[in-house]
Design a protein around this motif. Structure first.
Motif, PDB file in Angstrom:
ATOM      1  N   PRO A  30       0.844  -1.199   0.000  1.00 21.84           N
ATOM      2  CA  PRO A  30       0.000   0.000   0.000  1.00 21.84           C
ATOM      3  C   PRO A  30       0.875   1.242   0.000  1.00 21.84           C
ATOM      4  O   PRO A  30       2.016   1.214   0.450  1.00 21.84           O
ATOM      5  N   LEU A  31       0.311   2.359  -0.488  1.00 23.68           N
ATOM      6  CA  LEU A  31       1.097   3.581  -0.646  1.00 23.68           C
ATOM      7  C   LEU A  31       1.723   4.037   0.669  1.00 23.68           C
ATOM      8  O   LEU A  31       2.877   4.448   0.709  1.00 23.68           O
ATOM      9  N   ALA A  32       0.973   3.949   1.771  1.00 25.94           N
ATOM     10  CA  ALA A  32       1.517   4.387   3.067  1.00 25.94           C
ATOM     11  C   ALA A  32       2.733   3.543   3.450  1.00 25.94           C
ATOM     12  O   ALA A  32       3.734   4.055   3.942  1.00 25.94           O
ATOM     13  N   ASP A  33       2.659   2.217   3.206  1.00 22.99           N
ATOM     14  CA  ASP A  33       3.797   1.348   3.500  1.00 22.99           C
ATOM     15  C   ASP A  33       4.967   1.664   2.582  1.00 22.99           C
ATOM     16  O   ASP A  33       6.138   1.614   2.994  1.00 22.99           O
ATOM     17  N   GLU A  34       4.657   1.964   1.329  1.00 22.26           N
ATOM     18  CA  GLU A  34       5.700   2.314   0.362  1.00 22.26           C
ATOM     19  C   GLU A  34       6.450   3.557   0.820  1.00 22.26           C
ATOM     20  O   GLU A  34       7.669   3.626   0.760  1.00 22.26           O
ATOM     21  N   ARG A  35       5.702   4.548   1.331  1.00 22.05           N
ATOM     22  CA  ARG A  35       6.333   5.779   1.813  1.00 22.05           C
ATOM     23  C   ARG A  35       7.224   5.500   3.014  1.00 22.05           C
ATOM     24  O   ARG A  35       8.297   6.078   3.156  1.00 22.05           O
ATOM     25  N   ARG A  36       6.750   4.612   3.902  1.00 22.27           N
ATOM     26  CA  ARG A  36       7.556   4.303   5.082  1.00 22.27           C
ATOM     27  C   ARG A  36       8.812   3.524   4.691  1.00 22.27           C
ATOM     28  O   ARG A  36       9.858   3.687   5.289  1.00 22.27           O
ATOM     29  N   ARG A  37       8.674   2.669   3.668  1.00 21.43           N
ATOM     30  CA  ARG A  37       9.796   1.829   3.260  1.00 21.43           C
ATOM     31  C   ARG A  37      10.891   2.657   2.587  1.00 21.43           C
ATOM     32  O   ARG A  37      12.069   2.414   2.779  1.00 21.43           O
ATOM     33  N   HIS A  38      10.479   3.642   1.777  1.00 20.08           N
ATOM     34  CA  HIS A  38      11.435   4.437   1.014  1.00 20.08           C
ATOM     35  C   HIS A  38      11.467   5.861   1.534  1.00 20.08           C
ATOM     36  O   HIS A  38      10.544   6.631   1.321  1.00 20.08           O
ATOM     37  N   GLN A  39      12.544   6.206   2.201  1.00 21.07           N
ATOM     38  CA  GLN A  39      12.684   7.553   2.741  1.00 21.07           C
ATOM     39  C   GLN A  39      12.978   8.539   1.611  1.00 21.07           C
ATOM     40  O   GLN A  39      13.740   8.255   0.698  1.00 21.07           O
ATOM     41  N   ARG A  40      12.360   9.706   1.708  1.00 20.22           N
ATOM     42  CA  ARG A  40      12.616  10.726   0.696  1.00 20.22           C
ATOM     43  C   ARG A  40      13.967  11.390   0.934  1.00 20.22           C
ATOM     44  O   ARG A  40      14.382  11.585   2.069  1.00 20.22           O
ATOM     45  N   VAL A  41      14.628  11.723  -0.164  1.00 18.05           N
ATOM     46  CA  VAL A  41      15.952  12.344  -0.121  1.00 18.05           C
ATOM     47  C   VAL A  41      15.879  13.675  -0.845  1.00 18.05           C
ATOM     48  O   VAL A  41      15.305  13.766  -1.933  1.00 18.05           O
ATOM     49  N   LYS A  42      16.448  14.709  -0.242  1.00 22.39           N
ATOM     50  CA  LYS A  42      16.535  16.000  -0.930  1.00 22.39           C
ATOM     51  C   LYS A  42      17.655  15.914  -1.964  1.00 22.39           C
ATOM     52  O   LYS A  42      18.776  15.524  -1.636  1.00 22.39           O
ATOM     53  N   VAL A  43      17.320  16.245  -3.206  1.00 23.84           N
ATOM     54  CA  VAL A  43      18.293  16.186  -4.292  1.00 23.84           C
ATOM     55  C   VAL A  43      18.229  17.497  -5.080  1.00 23.84           C
ATOM     56  O   VAL A  43      17.369  18.337  -4.838  1.00 23.84           O
ATOM     57  N   ASN A  44      19.122  17.619  -6.025  1.00 23.53           N
ATOM     58  CA  ASN A  44      19.128  18.787  -6.904  1.00 23.53           C
ATOM     59  C   ASN A  44      19.552  18.289  -8.280  1.00 23.53           C
ATOM     60  O   ASN A  44      20.721  18.372  -8.653  1.00 23.53           O
ATOM     61  N   LEU A  45      18.594  17.719  -9.014  1.00 25.57           N
ATOM     62  CA  LEU A  45      18.888  17.073 -10.284  1.00 25.57           C
ATOM     63  C   LEU A  45      18.109  17.753 -11.409  1.00 25.57           C
ATOM     64  O   LEU A  45      16.916  18.014 -11.275  1.00 25.57           O
ATOM     65  N   LEU A  46      18.780  17.997 -12.497  1.00 28.44           N
ATOM     66  CA  LEU A  46      18.136  18.615 -13.651  1.00 28.44           C
ATOM     67  C   LEU A  46      17.637  17.544 -14.610  1.00 28.44           C
ATOM     68  O   LEU A  46      18.130  16.416 -14.623  1.00 28.44           O
ATOM     69  N   GLY A  47      16.664  17.901 -15.407  1.00 28.48           N
ATOM     70  CA  GLY A  47      16.136  16.959 -16.378  1.00 28.48           C
ATOM     71  C   GLY A  47      15.103  17.602 -17.280  1.00 28.48           C
ATOM     72  O   GLY A  47      14.983  18.837 -17.339  1.00 28.48           O
ATOM     73  N   ARG A  48      14.380  16.762 -17.994  1.00 27.14           N
ATOM     74  CA  ARG A  48      13.277  17.199 -18.848  1.00 27.14           C
ATOM     75  C   ARG A  48      12.102  16.261 -18.608  1.00 27.14           C
ATOM     76  O   ARG A  48      12.296  15.112 -18.198  1.00 27.14           O
TER      77      ARG A  48
END
Length: 205
Positions: A10-28
């Motif tokens: 479930p999405l809530a478990d997915e969020r708990r499993r994968h911690q968010r990381v602050k990044v600075n990446l360019l793209g399109r």
């Protein structure tokens, strides 16, 4: 014995499993109508990311992004905000594990303050003077402190120093401001330069 069915978290478990990381990446990124725009990823996990973007799209819209270091990522817009949008990332478990490893590397690189590839030796150009186009379009003079195939350190007046993450052009070479230093700032080029032409491309000499 019945084959084991793949397990989807479930999405809530997915969020708990994968911690968010602050990044600075360019793209399109490309929206469903095939329009493409530049973007900057500022926050990410293997399951989703927040993007600064000029055109946000609409919630539920399919989007394809091409991000520096990470390649092609596909998903749907989860929500929009003033400066861009957040999107989910559709990926297999294997792909998400690979993304998690890449994000760990990016986070460690940021902590170690290694935004440029240190394999490329630095040198002082014969002529250190160059022209710099700032994010607001102003063309100003600057002095190159040192130079490599992947970036440059630039001395400039404090009031002209652009924000970290902004795009600039030095000579004929585009790059991104990766950090501030005492006399100016450091640039990481968007493309690795050939050692025989990097000085010419940056200084015009």
């Amino acid at each position: 014995m019945a084959p084991t069915r793949p397990k989807f978290l479930p999405l809530a478990d997915e969020r708990r499993r994968h911690q968010r990381v602050k990044v600075n990446l360019l793209g399109r990124y490309m929206l469903a109508d095939r329009r493409e725009f530049p973007c900057q990823v500022v926050d990410m996990s293997p399951g989703g990311m927040a993007v600064i973007a000029p055109v946000p799209g609409t919630p539920g819209e399919r989007v394809i992004a091409y991000v520096d270091h990470l390649g092609r990522l596909e998903g749907k817009i989860a929500r929009v905000f003033d400066t861009g949008f957040a999107m989910s990332i559709a990926a297999t478990s294997r792909k998400r594990d690979k993304l998690a490893a890449q994000l760990t590397w990016l986070a460690n690189r940021q902590i170690l303050n290694l935004p440029e590839d240190r394999r490329h030796g630095r040198f002082s150009p014969r002529n250190p003077l160059a022209r710099l186009v700032l994010p607001n379009g102003n063309n100003v003079g600057c002095r190159i402190i040192d130079l490599s195939q992947s970036g440059a350190a630039v001395a400039i007046a404090p009031d002209l120093r652009p924000a970290v993450g902004s795009m600039v052009t030095i000579g004929k070479t585009q790059g991104r401001v990766v950090r501030h230093i005492e006399d100016g700032f450091a640039i990481e080029f968007t493309r690795l330069q050939h050692i025989d032409f990097v000085e010419e491309n940056v200084t015009g000499e």
